[in-house]
Write a protein that holds these residues in place. Structure first.
Motif, mmCIF file in Angstrom:
data_model
loop_
_atom_site.group_PDB
_atom_site.id
_atom_site.type_symbol
_atom_site.label_atom_id
_atom_site.label_comp_id
_atom_site.label_asym_id
_atom_site.label_seq_id
_atom_site.Cartn_x
_atom_site.Cartn_y
_atom_site.Cartn_z
ATOM 1 N N GLU A 1 20.968 0.153 -25.294
ATOM 2 C CA GLU A 1 20.091 0.960 -26.146
ATOM 3 C C GLU A 1 19.005 1.568 -25.252
ATOM 4 N N LEU B 1 8.463 6.445 -31.347
ATOM 5 C CA LEU B 1 8.353 7.254 -30.139
ATOM 6 C C LEU B 1 7.750 8.618 -30.462
ATOM 7 N N ARG C 1 13.991 9.724 -29.233
ATOM 8 C CA ARG C 1 15.266 9.302 -29.786
ATOM 9 C C ARG C 1 15.732 8.025 -29.105
ATOM 10 N N GLU C 2 16.580 7.319 -29.834
ATOM 11 C CA GLU C 2 17.216 6.130 -29.278
ATOM 12 C C GLU C 2 18.717 6.382 -29.180
ATOM 13 N N ARG D 1 15.605 -7.776 -23.760
ATOM 14 C CA ARG D 1 14.678 -6.690 -24.027
ATOM 15 C C ARG D 1 13.666 -6.476 -22.892
ATOM 16 N N ASP E 1 13.635 8.040 -33.509
ATOM 17 C CA ASP E 1 12.910 6.771 -33.502
ATOM 18 C C ASP E 1 11.448 7.052 -33.799
ATOM 19 N N GLY F 1 11.385 1.547 -20.077
ATOM 20 C CA GLY F 1 12.114 2.806 -19.989
ATOM 21 C C GLY F 1 12.172 3.334 -18.563
ATOM 22 N N GLU G 1 15.760 4.248 -25.058
ATOM 23 C CA GLU G 1 14.750 5.024 -25.781
ATOM 24 C C GLU G 1 14.167 6.085 -24.856
ATOM 25 N N SER H 1 23.127 8.716 -31.350
ATOM 26 C CA SER H 1 21.735 9.106 -31.149
ATOM 27 C C SER H 1 21.027 9.188 -32.493
ATOM 28 N N THR I 1 8.623 3.418 -24.308
ATOM 29 C CA THR I 1 10.085 3.309 -24.311
ATOM 30 C C THR I 1 10.542 2.035 -23.610
ATOM 31 N N LYS J 1 22.362 4.637 -28.510
ATOM 32 C CA LYS J 1 23.031 3.342 -28.548
ATOM 33 C C LYS J 1 24.492 3.528 -28.162
ATOM 34 N N ILE K 1 14.513 -0.283 -22.640
ATOM 35 C CA ILE K 1 15.973 -0.277 -22.613
ATOM 36 C C ILE K 1 16.453 -1.693 -22.891
#
Length: 333
Positions: free
Chosen positions: A60, A84, A89-90, A224, A81, A228, A62, A78, A125, A92, A127
């Motif tokens: 994922e 943000l 956008r996120e 997590r 989000d 970003g 961001e 896509s 953000t 996945k 990832i």
């Protein structure tokens, strides 16, 4: 419920794999009108020893400051989000094999860089990576949890210590998840009850650095830690780290792992453990990271405590862990 049951059989979940031919979908973006440069083999095949790791990987990503809808490879989805800015956008991915995940990340980041606006991987953000654990037996899942808790300070060292202080990435050894793990490991609750309490926030929540809330539907454990970034090398290394943790966890006998973790004391012990987990990867570990790993080991010992009010001596409390973090970040004292 047997320790020989798999996570998938316990929750009755199934994986939604990419329904089309991955290579065909990938090749589209190497041709007109996209003309994305192919990933060079030397960039990702140095991790080929991990391509057979028995898991699927979901990613994922961001991103902020996008011009709007952009063409997206079929193995990515896509969505907007709201957390943000500037049309954030996120993206996945579908659950992919390790080798496919490397190539999927490479093509998406190159595609984003071709937009009229420079994509922004700001501090907002991050990832996230999902390791598929559906096929793991419970003992293997427990191994993954134990290994991840102890090795996590290395992940934070690599991801950046600012992530260690993020409210959206709470380290397990600093969280209040340990009592919940203790109940599960000591068979006071089963895996479904563990997941339910986790999902309800009894012990931790979805913003833990390592998240078990998606065991029931996605059948994954989520990592997590990473902020970003559009640096493909960083993402490749990160996926290799997580695949190494997974592989080590499933190949090590549970009792051997427990005994090993209990025996970790000297800096040399911890360095050898890091080398064993990240075999084939060049990972340097700082003195501060080793101290954090020592605290994580004390948390592992707490998991196996069954006597009421019994506590291990040493730096085992969340307060001790928090003090260590403050010492690593004097500006935040």
């Amino acid at each position: 419920m047997s320790n020989y049951s798999t996570v998938g059989s316990i929750f009755g979940s199934s994986v939604e794999t990419f329904p089309h031919n991955f290579n065909t979908a990938l090749e589209k973006f190497y041709k007109h009108p996209f003309k994305i440069e192919k990933c060079q083999e030397f960039e990702y095949k140095k991790y080929a020893h991990l391509f057979n790791t028995p898991t699927l990987l979901g990613v994922e990503i961001e991103v902020e400051n996008l011009p709007g809808e952009i063409p997206c490879p079929e193995f990515w989805t896509s969505s907007k989000d709201g957390s943000l800015r500037n049309n954030g956008r996120e993206f996945k991915s579908y659950p992919l094999s390790p080798e496919q995940a490397f190539l999927a990340v490479d093509v998406l980041l190159k595609l984003l860089s071709k937009n009229s606006r420079i994509p922004d991987f700001s501090w907002r953000t991050s990832i996230h990576f999902h390791l598929n654990v559906r096929d793991l037996k419970e003992e293997e899942l427990k191994n993954l949890a134990l290994t991840s808790i102890v090795i996590e300070p290395v992940l934070f060292q690599i991801a950046g210590l600012d992530r260690e202080q993020s409210n959206f990435c709470t380290p397990l050894a600093r969280s209040i998840a340990i009592p919940l793990f203790r109940k599960y490991f000591n068979k006071e609750i089963n895996l479904k009850e563990f997941h339910k309490k986790w999902d309800q926030g009894q012990g931790t929540h979805k913003y833990s650095s390592i998240n078990f809330s998606r065991l029931n539907d996605l059948g994954t454990v989520e990592y997590r830690h990473l902020g970003g970034t559009n640096d493909t090398k960083v993402l490749f290394q990160w996926m290799a780290l997580l695949l190494s943790i997974f592989e080590y966890s499933v190949k090590t006998a549970s009792e051997n792992l427990k005994n090993l973790l209990y025996s970790l004391e000297s800096p040399e012990d911890f360095l050898h453990f890091v080398d064993s987990v990240f075999k084939g990867l060049d990972i340097s570990v700082s003195k501060e990271t080793i101290e954090s790993m020592k605290i994580a080991v004390s948390k592992i010992k707490e998991i196996f405590i069954t006597l009421p009010n019994f506590k291990f001596s040493g730096n085992s409390s969340a307060a001790d862990y928090a003090q260590t973090i403050k010492e690593k970040h004097p500006k935040n004292k």
